[in-house]
Design an enzyme around this catalytic site. Structure first.
Site, PDB file in Angstrom:
ATOM      1  CD  GLU A   1      -2.707  -1.123   2.623  1.00  0.00           C
ATOM      2  OE1 GLU A   1      -2.435  -0.313   3.533  1.00  0.00           O
ATOM      3  OE2 GLU A   1      -3.639  -1.941   2.705  1.00  0.00           O
TER       4      GLU A   1
ATOM      5  CG  HIS B   1       0.057   1.210   6.026  1.00  0.00           C
ATOM      6  ND1 HIS B   1      -1.049   1.031   6.844  1.00  0.00           N
ATOM      7  CD2 HIS B   1       1.096   0.653   6.699  1.00  0.00           C
ATOM      8  CE1 HIS B   1      -0.683   0.399   7.949  1.00  0.00           C
ATOM      9  NE2 HIS B   1       0.620   0.159   7.884  1.00  0.00           N
TER      10      HIS B   1
HETATM   11 ZN   LIG Z   1      -2.947   1.884   6.877  1.00  0.00          ZN
END
Ligand SMILES: [Zn+2]
Length: 205
Positions: A185, A188
């Protein structure tokens, strides 16, 4: 005599070390420490993968060790006319249970039994914005896109600008030291020492 001196020194130093570790782990209000950071907590709206409002406010809490590092990143970005926008920080554990019920894929939603680093205030989801306009810089995918294109290193179908923006965020976050990315991701990041914080389950006020 040297040994005695070393013990005395240690006794003086120890409380400081313990204090800085515990204050690094304390959850703090991000806006109070970084007033110009932009908050857009997607789970305080219905515009998220659950299509439900999961938070009672748009207040963001994170471990102090994480916030101190975000402040350094924000300072560096400001000099370039850019800033950070946060999509998620601390997340109550009850919300984690609800998310996993809706999307039970541990590749994208952490199992609430073991908990998410968000439940400890040790993880943040964020992107880059133009400070003057507030517009988000173009990134490879939308936030919470559950697919391969959200991963670091993905290039298929992306523009050079999207790749450059993802790399700029990554380098700014990693260069400050102590923050690590999640390979799957682009939005993140985690503060590893804060992962020893307990899993919390209170709503933000
Ligand atoms: Zn996250």
């Amino acid at each position: 005599m040297k040994a005695v001196l070393a013990v005395v020194c240690l006794l003086f130093l120890l409380p400081d070390v313990l204090h800085s570790q515990s204050s690094d782990a304390e959850l703090v209000n991000v806006k109070e420490l970084i007033p110009d950071i932009v908050l857009d907590l997607k789970y305080s709206t219905v515009v998220n993968f659950t299509a439900q409002k999961l938070y009672t406010t748009n207040e963001c809490l994170l471990a102090r060790g994480m916030v101190n590092r975000l402040a350094v990143v924000q300072d560096s970005l400001r000099a370039r006319g850019l800033g950070l926008k946060i999509f998620d920080g601390y997340r109550p554990r009850a919300v984690q249970y609800l998310m996993f019920e809706i999307y039970p894929d541990p590749n994208f939603v952490a199992d609430p039994v073991t908990g998410s680093k968000h439940n400890r205030g040790a993880a943040v989801d964020l992107t880059l914005i133009d400070l003057a306009t507030g517009a988000e810089l173009s990134m490879p995918t939308a936030f919470d896109y559950f697919g391969d294109a959200a991963a670091h290193g993905w290039t298929i179908g992306l523009s050079a600008e999207q790749i450059a923006n993802r790399e700029l965020l990554r380098s700014m976050m990693e260069d400050v030291g102590g923050l690590t990315r999640l390979p799957s991701e682009w939005w993140h990041y985690e503060h590893a020492p804060s992962t020893s914080i307990p899993l919390y389950d209170f709503q933000m006020k």
